[in-house]
Scaffold this motif. Structure first.
Motif, PDB file in Angstrom:
ATOM      1  N   ARG A  21      -3.945   4.239 -11.656  1.00 36.97           N
ATOM      2  CA  ARG A  21      -5.344   4.588 -11.336  1.00 36.97           C
ATOM      3  C   ARG A  21      -6.302   3.501 -11.838  1.00 36.97           C
ATOM      4  O   ARG A  21      -7.240   3.120 -11.127  1.00 36.97           O
ATOM      5  N   THR A  22      -6.061   3.001 -13.053  1.00 38.85           N
ATOM      6  CA  THR A  22      -6.975   1.970 -13.595  1.00 38.85           C
ATOM      7  C   THR A  22      -6.837   0.652 -12.828  1.00 38.85           C
ATOM      8  O   THR A  22      -7.822  -0.049 -12.611  1.00 38.85           O
ATOM      9  N   THR A  23      -5.601   0.344 -12.377  1.00 38.02           N
ATOM     10  CA  THR A  23      -5.420  -0.864 -11.550  1.00 38.02           C
ATOM     11  C   THR A  23      -6.154  -0.705 -10.225  1.00 38.02           C
ATOM     12  O   THR A  23      -6.813  -1.637  -9.741  1.00 38.02           O
ATOM     13  N   LEU A  73       0.842  -1.208   0.000  1.00 39.16           N
ATOM     14  CA  LEU A  73       0.000   0.000   0.000  1.00 39.16           C
ATOM     15  C   LEU A  73       0.873   1.251   0.000  1.00 39.16           C
ATOM     16  O   LEU A  73       0.597   2.217  -0.708  1.00 39.16           O
ATOM     17  N   LYS A  74       1.945   1.209   0.796  1.00 40.55           N
ATOM     18  CA  LYS A  74       2.852   2.361   0.895  1.00 40.55           C
ATOM     19  C   LYS A  74       3.454   2.678  -0.474  1.00 40.55           C
ATOM     20  O   LYS A  74       3.448   3.827  -0.933  1.00 40.55           O
ATOM     21  N   TYR A  75       3.963   1.623  -1.144  1.00 46.07           N
ATOM     22  CA  TYR A  75       4.600   1.845  -2.454  1.00 46.07           C
ATOM     23  C   TYR A  75       3.582   2.179  -3.536  1.00 46.07           C
ATOM     24  O   TYR A  75       3.879   2.940  -4.456  1.00 46.07           O
ATOM     25  N   ALA A  76       2.368   1.630  -3.434  1.00 46.11           N
ATOM     26  CA  ALA A  76       1.336   1.928  -4.439  1.00 46.11           C
ATOM     27  C   ALA A  76       0.944   3.401  -4.388  1.00 46.11           C
ATOM     28  O   ALA A  76       0.745   4.043  -5.414  1.00 46.11           O
ATOM     29  N   SER A 129       2.945   1.343  -9.906  1.00 51.93           N
ATOM     30  CA  SER A 129       2.156   0.444 -10.753  1.00 51.93           C
ATOM     31  C   SER A 129       2.394  -1.016 -10.365  1.00 51.93           C
ATOM     32  O   SER A 129       1.455  -1.814 -10.280  1.00 51.93           O
ATOM     33  N   LEU A 130       3.658  -1.365 -10.102  1.00 53.61           N
ATOM     34  CA  LEU A 130       4.006  -2.740  -9.724  1.00 53.61           C
ATOM     35  C   LEU A 130       3.380  -3.123  -8.384  1.00 53.61           C
ATOM     36  O   LEU A 130       2.827  -4.221  -8.231  1.00 53.61           O
TER      37      LEU A 130
END
Length: 810
Positions: free
Chosen positions: A457-459, A407-410, A419-420
């Motif tokens: 955003r779409t992910t 969550l932090k990296y997203a 994105s990853l």
């Protein structure tokens, strides 16, 4: 046991009867016949066999026949359940008593036994088993008048229940006559009575002893390798014969010593070595692992291909051991010459952590250490490349405790990192996606705290819509359509329409929201653009179903941003992510002098490909990185596709040895091999102002099931084989010479031959053999899979435009 006869269960003409004209002594051997005729003694206490007495140094097979006979006399005269020890081991047994009949039901799944057994990791790729055992006793004045026992063992492939086998074992005893026996023998203890009968009797366990007949004329490992070697040439790797040879080679490696395996590895040339590495690693025996690790040197960058093939085979391992994970962790901590291999190592460690955790091994020392290493190093990582590497490992491991880090990296990571992390979260089962996860995904999608790229955003939107979204979450997503960048508007609209047409879990909530005119109106639902999302069925069968989905997101300038192809296979209980191929591109607007979308102005030029194969995330491949690299690749482009994965994968790997109550041992072995070649490419034509991506999946599959009863003097069994080959192409063409762009997506499958064969066989050690074969061949016609109507209309224009210009100068 006197007057011993051996005959076929089913009546057969003399020409097909392997026992015809042979005496029992010749069929089973003098030693075995004499052993069967030596009597056994059993001590019964309240109907249960307390001690089994027989003669020492008898062949194990005849001892097991006698144990099977002794087990029949185990009887309880009142209804109820208890744990009993008999030839099958210690099993839970239930008795049903009514008048002069007793029925004994043995729960075969509960039997504690040392028999060899392993299964495939994913249930869909595995074999379903069912065993039943029932014995019916008819009594007269508390004496046994007759005993009838029957055991059934059924084995079926979960993904094709027509392919399977059944073993039936029956025993029958009938009371023929009653006569006076020997008089009572007086002694203080049972042992004294036994000594009086025959001093050579010894007490033995009632549980079967392991016996295995040796193969006398089997070829050595190197002889077998020479006979199949040509089928494993790199040019033939997408043929069923390659998968078939791969499976038979694994079976022989599993019986071989470390020295025999090393001899082949060290003597083979570089063309065939990668295939040998695939097979040796897939064998998953301590000997094969020792041999391959002695041969491979991770400090030597020149054997990169072999190291990668070894690691990928470890990632696909059907039943990995803790030892394997421990050894790979040690390699990762040591010197690794090639950075790509270092990245693949940690990816495979992640995959093995997940497989071992799924089997209840999350607390094993090696698993705990690998988890700690990945999580700690991710928290301390400062370089983007290292962060990416550990995030990919977590994408395979799917650890619940990694969710806060993801969550932090997203939310706060840079573009590709963010994105990853988001795509890693997308792989979790919705049950792990807590309120906190959904709140973060909503913040990312609606850009509450900062601007995010379209791909992230779409992910985030896909995660929200796939995890039981609330009415307000769906409404807010629908209300955002119209306020987004143009191509993202179209993409989100397609995603919503796909949820409705494919009846996905969120479709009910979406329909409720669409009753509100503020969310559902012409302005919102008529947005222009070329991006799309579509899901359809490849097959809908009684056993398994398979879906394909193709979604494609463009930048406002018409250049591909992300193309995502997925194939899922599922049954009523389980899902398997069979294939995912993602092509991503960014920062390419400068090629056509276009303006980048908001938030994407400073992105480096990049294009690459990432694949998931059978739930295992492979190491991503880069087409080009940076503008200079892009221009040099474009100028030297040959149009050849880049290989993503090529090799042999062990899909189904099932073995179960069964102790039959009648004495013999049976075994069921099912193996499924896949020869696979996935490649992908991306082409630009500035002259025609056209870009094209092509993902080609060529696969061949071979499945073999062998169910056998080994009675030492006769081998009888049934072999079932199934083979097929096919090729799937995903092509997307974009013409950006006009606006709106012309986009054509195609998903094609070639004709696929499909062959099945069943062989029943019986053979004597003398070489006399009977076989019966039955086979069937068919061809599954190739087709182009349907996508949405808008795409079909666009393809007519794109293909029409190409044929119109075919006769020109250029």
């Amino acid at each position: 046991m006197k007057d011993v006869q051996v005959e076929n269960v089913n009546e057969r003409p003399a020409a097909k009867n392997i026992f015809k004209g042979k005496s029992t002594e010749k069929i089973i051997g003098k030693e075995y016949l004499e052993a069967l005729q030596r009597p056994i003694v059993i001590e019964l206490v309240r109907g249960k066999v307390k001690t089994f007495y027989s003669f020492q140094n008898e062949p194990g097979f005849t001892q097991n026949i006698k144990r099977g006979l002794a087990s029949l006399f185990q009887l309880q005269l009142h209804s109820g359940s208890s744990a009993e020890v008999d030839i099958s081991g210690k099993c839970n047994t239930t008795y049903h008593v009514r008048q002069d009949q007793v029925t004994k039901i043995k729960d075969l799944d509960s039997c504690e036994t040392e028999k060899k057994k392993f299964t495939s990791h994913n249930r869909i790729l595995d074999v379903g088993t069912k065993g039943t055992s029932a014995t019916v006793y008819v009594l007269e004045d508390s004496f046994i008048k007759s005993i009838k026992a029957e055991e059934n063992f059924v084995f079926v492939l979960n993904y094709r229940r027509k392919t399977g086998a059944k073993i039936v074992s029956k025993q029958r005893l009938e009371l023929k006559s009653v006569q006076a026996g020997m008089g009572l023998i007086a002694a203080k203890q049972v042992a004294g009575v036994i000594k009086t009968l025959d001093p050579n009797y010894v007490a033995m366990p009632l549980e079967a002893e392991p016996v295995k007949s040796e193969c006398k004329k089997c070829p050595s490992l190197s002889e077998h390798w020479q006979s199949i070697r040509e089928h494993l040439h790199p040019d033939r790797l997408s043929k069923p014969e390659a998968a078939k040879s791969f499976l038979s080679f694994i079976q022989n490696i599993r019986k071989a010593t470390k020295e025999e395996i090393l001899k082949i590895i060290k003597s083979e040339n570089k063309e065939f070595l990668p295939q040998v590495v695939d097979a040796v690693t897939s064998a998953q025996t301590p000997e094969s692992l020792e041999a391959i690790l002695e041969f491979l040197d991770f400090k030597d960058a020149s054997t990169f291909i072999l190291q990668e093939r070894f690691l990928y085979a470890c990632g696909f391992a059907s039943h990995p051991s803790e030892t394997l994970l421990k050894l790979l962790t040690e390699k990762f901590k040591g010197d690794v010459a090639n950075e790509d291999i270092r990245e693949t190592l940690v990816l495979v460690m992640g995959a093995l952590v997940r497989k071992l955790c799924d089997r209840g091994g999350c607390k094993l020392p090696a698993v705990a250490e690998a988890k700690r290493l990945i999580l700690n190093r991710l928290e301390k990582a400062t370089k983007d490349d290292n962060v990416r590497m550990y995030l990919l490992a977590l994408k395979n491991a799917l650890l619940p405790e990694a969710i806060p880090l993801l969550l932090k990296y997203a939310e706060s990571g840079e573009g590709p990192i963010s994105s990853l992390a988001a795509t890693a979260l997308q792989r979790y089962d919705p049950s792990f996606l807590t309120k906190e996860v959904k709140e973060t995904m909503n913040r990312i999608y609606h850009q509450t705290r900062r601007v995010h790229e379209k791909t992230v955003r779409t992910t985030a939107a896909a995660i929200i819509l796939n995890s039981n979204p609330s009415y307000m979450e769906v409404k807010n997503i629908l209300l955002s359509i119209g306020e987004l960048p143009m191509e993202m508007n179209k993409y989100m609209l397609s995603m919503i329409q796909d949820i409705l047409h494919f009846e996905m879990p969120a479709s009910k909530t979406v329909r409720k929201v669409l009753k509100d005119m503020r969310a559902h109106n012409y302005d919102r639902f008529s947005k222009m653009g070329s991006s799309s999302a579509y899901t359809g069925y490849i097959i809908r069968g009684p056993d398994v179903s398979s879906t394909y989905s193709l979604d494609i997101l463009y930048s406002g300038s018409g250049i591909l941003r992300r193309s995502n192809v997925n194939i899922h296979v599922f049954d009523r209980n389980t899902e398997l992510h069979a294939i995912q191929v993602v092509i991503e591109a960014q920062g390419l607007e400068s090629i056509i002098a276009a303006t980048p979308d908001e938030g994407e102005e400073n992105l480096d030029s990049f294009a690459g490909m990432s694949a998931i194969l059978f739930d295992f995330q492979l190491r991503p491949v880069t087409f080009f990185q940076g503008y200079g690299d892009l221009m040099s690749k474009m100028l030297s482009a040959t149009g050849d596709a880049m290989n993503v994965v090529k090799g042999l994968v062990l899909l189904t790997d099932f073995l179960q040895e069964v102790q039959l109550q009648s004495g013999p041992t049976a075994s069921a072995e099912f193996m499924g091999g896949l020869a696979i070649d996935i490649s992908g490419g991306m082409e630009f034509s500035l002259w025609y102002r056209e870009s094209k991506t092509n993902v080609r999946n060529r696969v061949a599959m071979f499945i073999a099931g062998n169910t056998e009863v080994d009675s030492f003097f006769v081998k009888t069994g049934m072999e079932t084989t199934l083979e097929t080959e096919t090729s799937l192409d995903f092509i997307s063409t974009v013409q950006f010479s006009q606006y709106p762009f012309l986009v054509c997506m195609q998903m094609d499958r070639v004709d696929s031959p499909f062959r099945t064969q069943m062989t029943k066989y019986e053979s004597l050690p003398s070489g006399r053999r009977y076989t019966a074969k039955r086979g069937r061949a068919a061809t599954l016609a190739g087709n182009e899979y349907p996508l949405h109507q808008e795409n079909s209309n666009m393809c007519k224009r794109v293909i029409g435009a190409k044929s119109d210009s075919a006769g020109g100068w250029f």
